[in-house]
Scaffold this motif. Structure first.
Motif, PDB file in Angstrom:
ATOM      1  N   GLU A  44      41.166 -38.450  23.096  1.00 32.17           N
ATOM      2  CA  GLU A  44      41.595 -36.769  22.930  1.00 32.17           C
ATOM      3  C   GLU A  44      42.909 -36.739  22.943  1.00 32.17           C
ATOM      4  N   GLU A  45      43.981 -37.389  23.558  1.00 32.69           N
ATOM      5  CA  GLU A  45      45.324 -37.336  23.662  1.00 32.69           C
ATOM      6  C   GLU A  45      45.572 -37.907  22.295  1.00 32.69           C
ATOM      7  N   ALA A  46      45.149 -39.060  21.812  1.00 32.08           N
ATOM      8  CA  ALA A  46      45.681 -39.714  20.608  1.00 32.08           C
ATOM      9  C   ALA A  46      45.404 -38.514  19.418  1.00 32.08           C
ATOM     10  N   GLN A  47      44.464 -37.978  19.614  1.00 31.79           N
ATOM     11  CA  GLN A  47      44.010 -37.120  18.566  1.00 31.79           C
ATOM     12  C   GLN A  47      44.956 -35.839  18.621  1.00 31.79           C
ATOM     13  N   ARG A  48      45.067 -35.402  19.765  1.00 28.53           N
ATOM     14  CA  ARG A  48      45.994 -34.196  19.883  1.00 28.53           C
ATOM     15  C   ARG A  48      47.418 -34.465  19.454  1.00 28.53           C
ATOM     16  N   LYS A  49      47.918 -35.556  19.490  1.00 28.69           N
ATOM     17  CA  LYS A  49      49.028 -36.080  18.957  1.00 28.69           C
ATOM     18  C   LYS A  49      49.041 -36.283  17.597  1.00 28.69           C
ATOM     19  N   VAL A  50      47.967 -36.726  16.865  1.00 23.79           N
ATOM     20  CA  VAL A  50      48.052 -36.512  15.398  1.00 23.79           C
ATOM     21  C   VAL A  50      48.127 -35.215  14.842  1.00 23.79           C
ATOM     22  N   LEU A  51      47.285 -34.320  15.505  1.00 26.91           N
ATOM     23  CA  LEU A  51      46.941 -32.961  15.000  1.00 26.91           C
ATOM     24  C   LEU A  51      48.285 -32.337  15.228  1.00 26.91           C
ATOM     25  N   LEU A  52      49.149 -32.527  15.984  1.00 32.10           N
ATOM     26  CA  LEU A  52      50.635 -31.950  16.253  1.00 32.10           C
ATOM     27  C   LEU A  52      51.575 -32.313  15.186  1.00 32.10           C
ATOM     28  N   THR A  53      51.219 -33.231  14.360  1.00 31.68           N
ATOM     29  CA  THR A  53      52.146 -33.623  13.325  1.00 31.68           C
ATOM     30  C   THR A  53      51.503 -33.060  12.159  1.00 31.68           C
ATOM     31  N   ILE A  54      50.408 -32.400  12.055  1.00 29.73           N
ATOM     32  CA  ILE A  54      49.986 -31.898  10.606  1.00 29.73           C
ATOM     33  C   ILE A  54      50.174 -30.705  10.688  1.00 29.73           C
ATOM     34  N   PRO A  55      50.776 -30.117   9.337  1.00 30.83           N
ATOM     35  CA  PRO A  55      51.185 -29.000   9.323  1.00 30.83           C
ATOM     36  C   PRO A  55      49.765 -27.856   8.931  1.00 30.83           C
ATOM     37  N   ASN A  56      50.342 -26.493   9.057  1.00 27.15           N
ATOM     38  CA  ASN A  56      49.234 -25.483   8.746  1.00 27.15           C
ATOM     39  C   ASN A  56      48.847 -25.699   7.376  1.00 27.15           C
ATOM     40  N   VAL A  57      47.699 -25.281   6.871  1.00 27.45           N
ATOM     41  CA  VAL A  57      47.284 -25.338   5.525  1.00 27.45           C
ATOM     42  C   VAL A  57      47.577 -23.714   4.846  1.00 27.45           C
ATOM     43  N   PRO A  58      48.389 -23.971   3.845  1.00 24.15           N
ATOM     44  CA  PRO A  58      48.578 -22.838   2.977  1.00 24.15           C
ATOM     45  C   PRO A  58      47.640 -22.045   2.323  1.00 24.15           C
ATOM     46  N   TYR A  59      47.617 -20.704   1.961  1.00 25.73           N
ATOM     47  CA  TYR A  59      46.749 -19.735   1.690  1.00 25.73           C
ATOM     48  C   TYR A  59      46.639 -20.175   0.257  1.00 25.73           C
ATOM     49  N   ALA A  60      45.510 -19.641  -0.714  1.00 25.45           N
ATOM     50  CA  ALA A  60      45.341 -20.038  -1.859  1.00 25.45           C
ATOM     51  C   ALA A  60      46.320 -19.113  -2.803  1.00 25.45           C
ATOM     52  N   LEU A  61      47.003 -18.184  -2.235  1.00 26.18           N
ATOM     53  CA  LEU A  61      48.128 -17.300  -2.732  1.00 26.18           C
ATOM     54  C   LEU A  61      49.320 -17.999  -2.948  1.00 26.18           C
ATOM     55  N   VAL A  62      49.667 -18.972  -1.890  1.00 25.17           N
ATOM     56  CA  VAL A  62      51.080 -19.724  -1.974  1.00 25.17           C
ATOM     57  C   VAL A  62      50.919 -20.699  -3.348  1.00 25.17           C
ATOM     58  N   PRO A  63      52.123 -20.513  -3.936  1.00 25.39           N
ATOM     59  CA  PRO A  63      52.523 -21.064  -5.294  1.00 25.39           C
ATOM     60  C   PRO A  63      52.471 -22.643  -5.201  1.00 25.39           C
ATOM     61  N   GLU A  64      52.257 -23.465  -5.890  1.00 28.39           N
ATOM     62  CA  GLU A  64      52.440 -24.859  -5.903  1.00 28.39           C
ATOM     63  C   GLU A  64      53.949 -24.810  -6.193  1.00 28.39           C
ATOM     64  N   GLY A  65      54.377 -25.933  -5.557  1.00 24.47           N
ATOM     65  CA  GLY A  65      56.080 -26.365  -5.872  1.00 24.47           C
ATOM     66  C   GLY A  65      56.512 -27.305  -4.606  1.00 24.47           C
ATOM     67  N   ALA A  66      57.705 -27.942  -5.045  1.00 22.56           N
ATOM     68  CA  ALA A  66      58.144 -28.727  -3.987  1.00 22.56           C
ATOM     69  C   ALA A  66      59.410 -28.289  -3.220  1.00 22.56           C
ATOM     70  N   SER A  67      60.047 -27.511  -3.984  1.00 27.01           N
ATOM     71  CA  SER A  67      61.553 -26.745  -3.509  1.00 27.01           C
ATOM     72  C   SER A  67      61.475 -25.552  -3.574  1.00 27.01           C
ATOM     73  N   ALA A  68      62.786 -24.612  -3.318  1.00 26.45           N
ATOM     74  CA  ALA A  68      63.047 -23.465  -3.337  1.00 26.45           C
ATOM     75  C   ALA A  68      62.854 -22.930  -4.700  1.00 26.45           C
ATOM     76  N   GLU A  69      63.091 -23.860  -5.489  1.00 23.04           N
ATOM     77  CA  GLU A  69      63.116 -23.218  -7.340  1.00 23.04           C
ATOM     78  C   GLU A  69      61.757 -22.941  -7.517  1.00 23.04           C
ATOM     79  N   ASP A  70      60.788 -23.546  -6.716  1.00 22.70           N
ATOM     80  CA  ASP A  70      59.407 -22.813  -7.239  1.00 22.70           C
ATOM     81  C   ASP A  70      58.725 -21.766  -6.300  1.00 22.70           C
ATOM     82  N   ASN A  71      59.794 -21.336  -5.637  1.00 23.29           N
ATOM     83  CA  ASN A  71      59.445 -19.933  -4.835  1.00 23.29           C
ATOM     84  C   ASN A  71      59.420 -18.669  -6.055  1.00 23.29           C
TER      85      ASN A  71
END
Length: 458
Positions: free
Chosen positions: A98-125
């Motif tokens: 459980e602790e190992a799993q929690r540590k991994v989960l803490l490193t995983i970011p939130n999942v963006p909504y479908a409305l969020v545009p694709e892109g790697a940088s500010a130029e894609d905003n």
């Protein structure tokens, strides 16, 4: 933090979303979470089996003793003792998984909504709305109502395609705010270096009064919009940092008090949202709407040149934050209300602005969707970010264990959390000074004059 249910129910969609956010090793991280959950379940099954066997033997021991089968009873006791030790080992294995799993989960970011545009940088905003200046032909499509701008049907322009010639350029050369601060004795950057270091300015006279006027104006506007003012601590413990996602992701950007293991807050989001850590809120209390003025502290390491000159990037600055706790069904409406509130502040300050929907690669670790507000600097000929307004879905709430009890069926489930700057002061001050300079002095916008006590800085 993602929930196991989200991962099991939508594994492929979760991985695709993490890849949209340019999280390296998304599939491997999710598979590791699932593998560790399998380890926990295996240990749980072994524990349950051992517990059942131990209960069976425990019931036999008394009967065996009554029947005079002492040797068999002692063997059963020995087996029970061995099972107890096995159960302890299985529990330790469960806790470790459980602790190992929690540590991994803490490193995983939130999942963006479908409305969020694709892109790697500010130029894609995507710029979705503009205001406060005369629009050229190419930007007319962004003069649209909020309900359209913040939806998939609205017009948008990627920043890489922004028509530079249509920026609201001034007719005459303007002084940058650092020169104006010296001319009118508003801010002493050198004195801040003497007292503390670079990035800690000293506001003087009318400069201090302008800061106070903006703080009071923003708080008054938040009060009119139904936000309850909070005055929280500006240092938080480790649990609070983990609760809102600054830890472990932004640990290097936070000032840490080693002796007490406390952190100076980078934003009031941290203490205000953590009010609801480990709480169950009745649905009738939602949405909760809080605001707070605090000083904020950020290391902001690794940036040099014009981008950090003057007030452009500071280690300590004033900010008013708005925070909401809401139901999943209403959080999108809450987000739109927050965006309209921030836009209204910029309109009342008569500043040219644009609103950006951030691409997956430029979003924060914790946000599911985020809009940035930028004001235009007429002296620096560049856009300055003054607010990020985000919906975190259940991501922060799962870390915080912030839940609400539904009125209809009394079911307890995770709430949604949202927050935004309304507003951060340094770049607002920079734009106000630069955009309102006249031969007589610096004009104070009408909405701010009652708080400043004058119509000009002279």
């Amino acid at each position: 933090m993602l929930t196991l249910k989200q991962i099991y129910d939508n594994k492929e969609a979760i991985i695709a979303g993490l890849e949209k956010k340019h999280f390296e090793g998304a599939a491997a991280a999710i598979e590791q979470v699932i593998a560790l959950d399998s380890d926990r379940k295996a240990a749980q099954q072994k524990k349950d089996n051992a517990s059942a066997e131990m209960n069976r033997l425990s019931k036999q021991i008394g009967s065996l003793m009554k029947e005079g089968k002492r040797e068999e009873a002692e063997a059963a006791k020995a087996a029970t003792a061995a099972l107890k030790e096995n159960i302890r080992e299985y529990e330790e294995a469960m806790a470790a998984a459980e602790e190992a799993q929690r540590k991994v989960l803490l490193t995983i970011p939130n999942v963006p909504y479908a409305l969020v545009p694709e892109g790697a940088s500010a130029e894609d905003n995507l710029a979705v709305k503009v205001g406060g200046f005369k629009l050229g032909e190419k930007l007319q499509v962004l003069d649209q109502p909020a309900e359209k701008a913040f939806s998939a049907e609205g017009a948008a322009i990627a920043l890489r395609d922004w028509p530079e010639e249509e920026n609201p350029e001034p007719e005459n050369a303007k002084l940058p705010h650092w020169d104006l601060a010296k001319k009118y004795n508003l801010i002493d950057f050198d004195l801040g270096v003497k007292i503390t270091g670079a990035g800690f300015p000293v506001y003087i006279g009318q400069g201090a009064r302008l800061q106070r006027a903006l703080i009071n104006f923003f708080l008054a506007e938040a009060g009119k919009a139904g936000y309850t003012e909070i005055m929280p601590p500006t240092v938080v413990n480790q649990a609070s940092g983990y609760g809102t996602g600054q830890l472990p992701d932004k640990e290097g950007q936070m000032y840490h008090c080693d002796l007490d293991d406390l952190y100076l807050i980078p934003t009031a989001e941290v203490p205000v949202t953590n009010i609801y850590r480990d709480e169950i809120i009745e649905e009738k209390m939602l949405p909760i709407k809080n605001c707070a003025y605090t000083e904020c502290f950020r290391r902001e390491a690794g940036s040099y040149g014009k981008d950090v000159r003057g007030l452009n990037r500071l280690h300590e600055f004033s900010k008013i934050e708005i925070v909401r706790i809401d139901t999943p069904e209403h959080s999108d409406a809450s987000h739109k209300e927050m965006l309209s509130h921030v836009e209204g502040l910029l309109q009342k300050l008569e500043l040219p602005y644009r609103i950006l929907r951030l691409s997956g690669g430029d979003m924060s670790f914790t946000a599911a969707i985020c809009y940035d507000f930028e004001v235009y600097s007429e002296a620096q000929h560049r856009w300055l970010e003054v607010s990020s307004t985000s919906n975190f879905d259940t991501y922060q709430a799962n870390r915080l264990k912030c839940r609400y009890r539904r009125a209809e069926d009394k079911k307890v489930q995770l709430a949604h959390t949202l927050n935004g700057s309304a507003l951060a002061l340094p770049r607002i001050v920079a734009a106000l000074l630069e955009n309102n300079q006249t031969e007589e002095g610096i004009r104070i916008p009408a909405a701010l004059q009652p708080y400043f006590g004058d119509d000009m800085i002279r």
